[in-house]
Design a protein around this motif. Structure first.
Motif, PDB file in Angstrom:
ATOM      1  N   GLN A 196       0.810  -1.214   0.000  1.00 24.66           N
ATOM      2  CA  GLN A 196       0.000   0.000   0.000  1.00 24.66           C
ATOM      3  C   GLN A 196       0.845   1.267   0.000  1.00 24.66           C
TER       4      GLN A 196
ATOM      5  N   SER B 264     -10.741   0.205  -6.559  1.00 26.29           N
ATOM      6  CA  SER B 264     -11.450   0.684  -5.360  1.00 26.29           C
ATOM      7  C   SER B 264     -12.439   1.786  -5.692  1.00 26.29           C
ATOM      8  N   THR B 265     -12.279   2.420  -6.852  1.00 26.17           N
ATOM      9  CA  THR B 265     -13.199   3.505  -7.216  1.00 26.17           C
ATOM     10  C   THR B 265     -14.273   3.033  -8.185  1.00 26.17           C
TER      11      THR B 265
ATOM     12  N   GLU C  47      -4.880   1.770  -7.466  1.00 26.83           N
ATOM     13  CA  GLU C  47      -6.134   1.470  -6.767  1.00 26.83           C
ATOM     14  C   GLU C  47      -7.350   1.870  -7.568  1.00 26.83           C
TER      15      GLU C  47
ATOM     16  N   ASN D 211      -2.726   4.524  -2.724  1.00 29.47           N
ATOM     17  CA  ASN D 211      -3.193   4.526  -1.337  1.00 29.47           C
ATOM     18  C   ASN D 211      -3.252   5.924  -0.740  1.00 29.47           C
TER      19      ASN D 211
ATOM     20  N   ALA E 149     -10.085  -6.391  -4.728  1.00 34.19           N
ATOM     21  CA  ALA E 149      -9.622  -5.009  -4.609  1.00 34.19           C
ATOM     22  C   ALA E 149     -10.719  -3.996  -4.879  1.00 34.19           C
ATOM     23  N   GLY E 150     -11.955  -4.446  -5.026  1.00 37.73           N
ATOM     24  CA  GLY E 150     -13.047  -3.537  -5.326  1.00 37.73           C
ATOM     25  C   GLY E 150     -13.423  -2.650  -4.148  1.00 37.73           C
ATOM     26  N   PRO E 151     -14.413  -1.781  -4.345  1.00 40.23           N
ATOM     27  CA  PRO E 151     -14.826  -0.816  -3.313  1.00 40.23           C
ATOM     28  C   PRO E 151     -15.290  -1.491  -2.026  1.00 40.23           C
ATOM     29  N   ASP E 152     -15.847  -2.674  -2.142  1.00 36.82           N
ATOM     30  CA  ASP E 152     -16.412  -3.338  -0.968  1.00 36.82           C
ATOM     31  C   ASP E 152     -15.421  -4.247  -0.264  1.00 36.82           C
TER      32      ASP E 152
ATOM     33  N   LEU F   7     -12.210  -7.264  -8.818  1.00 40.91           N
ATOM     34  CA  LEU F   7     -13.112  -6.439  -8.007  1.00 40.91           C
ATOM     35  C   LEU F   7     -13.465  -7.127  -6.697  1.00 40.91           C
TER      36      LEU F   7
END
Lengths: 210, 210
Positions: free
Chosen positions: A38, A178-179, A175, B128, A205-208, A202
Motif C-alpha cells: 500500500q 477501489s473507485t 487502486e 493509497n 480489490a473492489g470498493p467493498d 473487483l
DNA sequence: AATTGTTGTAATCGGATGATTACTAGACCG
DNA sequence: CGGTCTAGTAATCATCCGATTACAACAATT
C-alpha cells in the motif's frame, strides 16, 4: 466480591500472546507485505508493521535485523509465490487452453495473495537503491528467463505478457478497482484491461473489499 | 598583511545567485522531477531537491507550500509534457506509419524528458495516498480517454499500448539499462522489450549516462 | 525447584526531516 | 537617497522513525 470484579482475564494484555518464532515470522511477513504494497518501502514504518502483526516495534526489528532485510524477505517470498503459481500453470491440462492464457490467468489470480503485485511493483521502481534495486533487477530478469526457458515464449509473447502484467500491477497500484462505480471512464478502462477477469479483481480489490 | 590573506572574493557564496522566481521555480521542478523519479515521493527529501536546485531547503518549502504540493505540480507537468508529445504524434505525416507506432515512438522518445516515466510510475503506485492517489488515477484515466477519444484506439490497441508503456516504465524504474553489458539475460530482455529503440534508451539511461 | 533459553515489552537514543520564524541583501522605483 | 518589494538564508522546532539496551514473563529441561 467487588475486589474480584477485575480478574486477570480482564487485565489489558500488555504483552502479546506467545507464539513460536517461525509462526510469528510469517505473521509479520504477511502484515509487511500488505503494508509495503500500500505505502511502499519508505512510506511504511516498522511500527505500522508491528501493530498490524500485533507485537511491538522493537520485536520486528530484532527478528529481521533491519527494515531493509525485512523488505528483501518480503520481496523474496512474493517472487517465490509467483514462480510456484507460474510453474503450476505450465502443464497442459488437455483442454484447448494456450499457455499464454494459462499463465495470464495464473498471474491475475494471484490477487488472492494480498499485496503481491503491488509489493513487486514497489520493488520494481526502486532501481536506484543499491540493495533493493539489485534484488529487484534479479527478480525481474528471473521472470524473463522463466518465460524464455521454461514457458518457451517467443520474444513477441514475452513482450506482450510482461506488458500485460505490468499494466495489471499498475492498475492495482493506482487502486483503480477501489473507485469502481464512480467514474464511467475508469470503469471502462477496468474492462478494457482486465476483460472477463474483472470480477476476480473487483472481488479482492473492489470498493467493498474491506 | 596576514589579516588580508582572506579577501572578500574568496569568501564562500553563502547565498545563491539571484534569479526571477518563475525561473527558479522551473529549476526546482526539474530537480524535483529527477529526484522523485529516482527515489520516489517518500524517499526524496526537500533538502535533496534544494541542493540539486542550488538553493536552501526552506526556500523550496516556501515556494510550493508543502512537499506534497511540489510533487503534485511535478506530476502535473509530467502529464502535460506527455500529452503534448502524444498530440504532436497524432497527425499522419503521410509516410506509411501507423498511429500506434507513432505514439509508441513518442512515448519512448520521452526518455529525453529526464525522469518523466519514472515519476509517473511512482505516482501510479501511490494509489493509497488520498491526495496523490486521486491525482494519479485522474492522470491515468486521462491517458485512457485520450487513446479512446483522440487516437481512436480499439480496446485491444489500448490494452497493448498501455501494457507496453508500463513495461517500458518499469524497466526504467528498475534501472535495467544502467546494468547493460553485465548480464546477457538482462541485455536480451532489453532487446526484447525495446527492440530497435534500445539505442535511444541506452543513450539516456545506459551505464555511461552520467 | 533451580537453571536456562525463548518470547516479548518499555524506555530511550540519535539522527533525519518538513516546516516555521526571523532575518539579510540586492533590485526597483519615485 | 530612502523606501519598498523580492529573493534568499540561518537557525531552530517538533515530530517521526529505526535501532539499541535492558529487562520481564513464560516455557522447557534437568
Amino acid at each position: 466480591m467487588s475486589s474480584m470484579a477485575i480478574k486477570k482475564s480482564s487485565a489489558p494484555a500488555a504483552t502479546a500472546a506467545r507464539m513460536p518464532a517461525a509462526q510469528r515470522r510469517d505473521l509479520i511477513l504477511a502484515a509487511a507485505t500488505e503494508l509495503f504494497a500500500q505505502r511502499g518501502y519508505h512510506g511504511t514504518t516498522t511500527d505500522q508493521i508491528a501493530q498490524a502483526a500485533g507485537i511491538s516495534q522493537p520485536y520486528v526489528v530484532r527478528m529481521f535485523g533491519t527494515k531493509e532485510q525485512l523488505f528483501l524477505e518480503v520481496l523474496d517470498r512474493a517472487l517465490q509465490t509467483l514462480f510456484v503459481a507460474f510453474r503450476a500453470a505450465l502443464p497442459d491440462p488437455g483442454d484447448g487452453s494456450k499457455l499464454t492464457q494459462r499463465l495470464g490467468t495464473a498471474f491475475v489470480d494471484l490477487v488472492g495473495s494480498v499485496g503481491l503485485h503491488r509489493t513487486l511493483l514497489h520493488a520494481f521502481v526502486s532501481g536506484n537503491d543499491p540493495v533493493i534495486g539489485a534484488a529487484a533487477r534479479k527478480g525481474f530478469v528471473g521472470i524473463y528467463t522463466f518465460l524464455r526457458d521454461e514457458a518457451h515464449f517467443e520474444p513477441v509473447d514475452v513482450q506482450q505478457f510482461l506488458g500485460y502484467g505490468m499494466l495489471m500491477s499498475v492498475l492495482l497500484g493506482i487502486e483503480l478497482p477501489s473507485t469502481f462505480g464512480t467514474d464511467a471512464d475508469a470503469d471502462e478502462l477496468m474492462n478494457v484491461a482486465f476483460g472477463d477477469k474483472c470480477g476476480v479483481v473487483l472481488a479482492v480489490a473492489g470498493p467493498d473489499a474491506a
